[in-house]
Design a protein around this motif. Structure first.
Motif, PDB file in Angstrom:
ATOM      1  N   GLY A  84       0.778  -1.060  -0.095  1.00  0.00           N
ATOM      2  CA  GLY A  84       0.160   0.034   0.173  1.00  0.00           C
ATOM      3  C   GLY A  84       0.683   1.438  -0.035  1.00  0.00           C
ATOM      4  N   VAL A  85       2.019   1.247   0.409  1.00  0.00           N
ATOM      5  CA  VAL A  85       3.000   2.243   0.367  1.00  0.00           C
ATOM      6  C   VAL A  85       3.064   2.691  -1.127  1.00  0.00           C
ATOM      7  CG1 VAL A  85       5.268   3.139   0.591  1.00  0.00           C
ATOM      8  CG2 VAL A  85       4.366   1.890   2.414  1.00  0.00           C
ATOM      9  N   ILE A  86       3.039   4.210  -1.257  1.00  0.00           N
ATOM     10  CA  ILE A  86       3.233   4.762  -2.504  1.00  0.00           C
ATOM     11  C   ILE A  86       4.296   6.139  -2.234  1.00  0.00           C
ATOM     12  CG2 ILE A  86       1.930   6.505  -4.518  1.00  0.00           C
ATOM     13  CD1 ILE A  86      -0.409   5.021  -3.780  1.00  0.00           C
ATOM     14  N   ARG A  87       5.193   5.703  -2.840  1.00  0.00           N
ATOM     15  CA  ARG A  87       6.221   7.043  -2.938  1.00  0.00           C
ATOM     16  C   ARG A  87       6.483   7.609  -4.205  1.00  0.00           C
ATOM     17  NH1 ARG A  87      10.244   5.719   1.209  1.00  0.00           N
ATOM     18  NH2 ARG A  87       9.947   3.529   2.129  1.00  0.00           N
ATOM     19  N   GLY A  88       6.277   8.946  -3.943  1.00  0.00           N
ATOM     20  CA  GLY A  88       6.497   9.843  -5.379  1.00  0.00           C
ATOM     21  C   GLY A  88       5.119  10.657  -5.267  1.00  0.00           C
ATOM     22  N   LEU A  89       5.131  11.392  -6.206  1.00  0.00           N
ATOM     23  CA  LEU A  89       5.892  11.518  -7.321  1.00  0.00           C
ATOM     24  C   LEU A  89       7.062  12.646  -7.208  1.00  0.00           C
ATOM     25  CD1 LEU A  89       3.007  11.630  -9.884  1.00  0.00           C
ATOM     26  CD2 LEU A  89       4.790   9.987  -9.983  1.00  0.00           C
ATOM     27  N   HIS A  90       8.422  12.068  -7.576  1.00  0.00           N
ATOM     28  CA  HIS A  90       9.379  12.900  -7.128  1.00  0.00           C
ATOM     29  C   HIS A  90      10.306  13.105  -8.248  1.00  0.00           C
ATOM     30  CE1 HIS A  90       8.956  10.575  -3.132  1.00  0.00           C
ATOM     31  NE2 HIS A  90       8.265  11.817  -2.885  1.00  0.00           N
ATOM     32  N   MET A  91      11.067  14.153  -8.327  1.00  0.00           N
ATOM     33  CA  MET A  91      12.295  14.360  -9.194  1.00  0.00           C
ATOM     34  C   MET A  91      13.228  15.489  -8.700  1.00  0.00           C
ATOM     35  SD  MET A  91      10.462  16.805 -12.030  1.00  0.00           S
ATOM     36  CE  MET A  91      12.034  17.119 -12.946  1.00  0.00           C
TER      37      MET A  91
ATOM     38  N   VAL B 278      13.123  -4.056  -9.029  1.00  0.00           N
ATOM     39  CA  VAL B 278      12.782  -4.570  -7.321  1.00  0.00           C
ATOM     40  C   VAL B 278      13.757  -5.631  -7.166  1.00  0.00           C
ATOM     41  CG1 VAL B 278      10.987  -5.556  -6.297  1.00  0.00           C
ATOM     42  CG2 VAL B 278      10.665  -3.617  -7.898  1.00  0.00           C
ATOM     43  N   LEU B 279      14.205  -5.809  -5.992  1.00  0.00           N
ATOM     44  CA  LEU B 279      15.087  -7.046  -5.479  1.00  0.00           C
ATOM     45  C   LEU B 279      14.129  -8.000  -4.763  1.00  0.00           C
ATOM     46  CD1 LEU B 279      18.184  -5.081  -4.051  1.00  0.00           C
ATOM     47  CD2 LEU B 279      17.597  -5.959  -6.188  1.00  0.00           C
ATOM     48  N   GLU B 280      13.160  -7.586  -4.205  1.00  0.00           N
ATOM     49  CA  GLU B 280      12.234  -8.451  -3.416  1.00  0.00           C
ATOM     50  C   GLU B 280      10.645  -8.005  -3.591  1.00  0.00           C
ATOM     51  OE1 GLU B 280      11.221  -8.592   0.955  1.00  0.00           O
ATOM     52  OE2 GLU B 280      12.978  -9.899   0.632  1.00  0.00           O
ATOM     53  N   GLY B 281       9.647  -8.731  -3.948  1.00  0.00           N
ATOM     54  CA  GLY B 281       8.398  -8.114  -4.107  1.00  0.00           C
ATOM     55  C   GLY B 281       8.142  -7.638  -5.222  1.00  0.00           C
ATOM     56  N   LYS B 282       6.819  -6.808  -5.241  1.00  0.00           N
ATOM     57  CA  LYS B 282       6.447  -6.593  -6.756  1.00  0.00           C
ATOM     58  C   LYS B 282       5.868  -4.954  -6.515  1.00  0.00           C
ATOM     59  CE  LYS B 282       2.217  -8.581  -7.902  1.00  0.00           C
ATOM     60  NZ  LYS B 282       1.427  -9.189  -8.390  1.00  0.00           N
TER      61      LYS B 282
ATOM     62  N   ASP C 100      -3.109   4.792 -12.294  1.00  0.00           N
ATOM     63  CA  ASP C 100      -3.556   3.670 -11.612  1.00  0.00           C
ATOM     64  C   ASP C 100      -2.643   3.096 -10.901  1.00  0.00           C
ATOM     65  OD1 ASP C 100      -4.850   1.495 -10.449  1.00  0.00           O
ATOM     66  OD2 ASP C 100      -5.394   0.570 -12.405  1.00  0.00           O
ATOM     67  N   TRP C 101      -2.513   3.220  -9.620  1.00  0.00           N
ATOM     68  CA  TRP C 101      -1.558   2.761  -8.608  1.00  0.00           C
ATOM     69  C   TRP C 101      -1.819   1.279  -8.167  1.00  0.00           C
ATOM     70  CZ3 TRP C 101       2.823   5.390  -8.156  1.00  0.00           C
ATOM     71  CH2 TRP C 101       2.756   6.867  -8.418  1.00  0.00           C
ATOM     72  N   GLY C 102      -2.829   0.747  -8.475  1.00  0.00           N
ATOM     73  CA  GLY C 102      -3.208  -0.588  -8.115  1.00  0.00           C
ATOM     74  C   GLY C 102      -3.240  -0.861  -6.648  1.00  0.00           C
ATOM     75  N   ILE C 103      -3.601   0.080  -5.892  1.00  0.00           N
ATOM     76  CA  ILE C 103      -4.015   0.074  -4.599  1.00  0.00           C
ATOM     77  C   ILE C 103      -5.360   0.674  -4.362  1.00  0.00           C
ATOM     78  CG2 ILE C 103      -3.199   0.931  -2.024  1.00  0.00           C
ATOM     79  CD1 ILE C 103      -0.971  -0.718  -3.514  1.00  0.00           C
ATOM     80  N   PRO C 104      -6.292  -0.352  -3.630  1.00  0.00           N
ATOM     81  CA  PRO C 104      -7.668   0.112  -3.198  1.00  0.00           C
ATOM     82  C   PRO C 104      -7.734   1.324  -2.833  1.00  0.00           C
ATOM     83  CG  PRO C 104      -7.256  -2.105  -2.847  1.00  0.00           C
ATOM     84  CD  PRO C 104      -6.026  -1.534  -3.012  1.00  0.00           C
ATOM     85  N   LEU C 105      -8.786   2.272  -2.993  1.00  0.00           N
ATOM     86  CA  LEU C 105      -8.983   3.577  -2.219  1.00  0.00           C
ATOM     87  C   LEU C 105      -8.883   3.314  -0.616  1.00  0.00           C
ATOM     88  CD1 LEU C 105      -9.220   6.500  -2.777  1.00  0.00           C
ATOM     89  CD2 LEU C 105     -11.521   6.139  -2.726  1.00  0.00           C
TER      90      LEU C 105
ATOM     91  N   PHE D 220       6.437   5.083  -7.102  1.00  0.00           N
ATOM     92  CA  PHE D 220       5.953   3.553  -7.347  1.00  0.00           C
ATOM     93  C   PHE D 220       4.941   3.115  -6.078  1.00  0.00           C
ATOM     94  CE2 PHE D 220       9.981   3.181  -4.668  1.00  0.00           C
ATOM     95  CZ  PHE D 220       9.634   2.251  -3.545  1.00  0.00           C
ATOM     96  N   SER D 221       4.491   2.137  -6.354  1.00  0.00           N
ATOM     97  CA  SER D 221       3.385   1.656  -5.441  1.00  0.00           C
ATOM     98  C   SER D 221       3.641  -0.049  -5.014  1.00  0.00           C
ATOM     99  CB  SER D 221       2.015   1.790  -5.534  1.00  0.00           C
ATOM    100  OG  SER D 221       1.652   1.119  -7.037  1.00  0.00           O
ATOM    101  N   VAL D 222       3.493  -0.182  -3.746  1.00  0.00           N
ATOM    102  CA  VAL D 222       3.820  -1.532  -3.350  1.00  0.00           C
ATOM    103  C   VAL D 222       2.676  -2.328  -3.418  1.00  0.00           C
ATOM    104  CG1 VAL D 222       4.861  -3.121  -1.625  1.00  0.00           C
ATOM    105  CG2 VAL D 222       5.847  -0.754  -1.887  1.00  0.00           C
TER     106      VAL D 222
END
Length: 181
Positions: A56-63, A76-80, A156-161, A121-123
């Protein structure tokens, strides 16, 4: 290695050739010469970053902007995760458009994001370890960002509201329209 340029010029999906046998697997995760051939120049990666996040973590949007702008090679080293790049290069034909790519430890895809892009990205898994190379050092004064759920971007971050986990810093970022006008 399979390479596919996304709809955003200069932004590439890299899929490695994986060699598996009874012992496990092997693949080349980075080759400067091959990447230079793909993107048209030799990147000078100067900083590696890694983060671990929960579902559920969403990091961003950054630059980063100006002389501290960064190109990134992410994986990604682990997970999706769903990895997102938004083109904010002035004058770009795809300004304001984004790509969202699933990166995972299983598919071992990487995304090359050139300078001039917002990134986040979103986890999607229980946890994820995210790794990225940067071609410029972090500079706090050059940090910029846009609110992850800006309606103009329609990501669409793929995480439910209601299941999103957003840092207090990221939730206070301006919308895309506020910074693009």
């Amino acid at each position: 290695m399979k390479v596919k340029e996304t709809k955003l010029k200069g932004c590439y999906i890299l899929e490695p050739s994986i060699f598996e046998d009874e012992r496990g697997y092997f693949y080349e995760s980075y080759n400067e010469n091959k990447l230079a051939e793909i993107i048209g120049y030799k990147p000078n990666f100067v900083q590696d970053n890694e983060s671990k996040s929960t579902y559920g973590v969403i990091r961003g949007l950054h630059m980063q902007s100006g002389e501290f702008a960064q190109a990134k090679l992410v994986r990604v080293l682990e997970g999706k995760v769903i990895d997102v790049a938004v083109d904010v290069r002035p004058g770009s034909e795809t300004f304001g458009q984004h790509v969202a790519i699933e990166l995972s430890a299983e598919n071992k895809r990487q995304l090359f994001i050139p300078r001039g892009f917002l990134h986040g990205f979103s986890v999607l898994s229980e946890t994820a370890i995210f790794f990225y190379k940067c071609d410029n050092f972090y500079n706090k004064e050059s940090e910029r960002g846009v609110l992850y759920n800006s309606s103009e971007l329609n990501i669409d971050w793929g995480i439910p509201l209601g299941k999103e986990i957003i840092s207090s810093k990221d939730i206070e970022l301006p919308s895309f329209n506020e910074v693009s006008n």
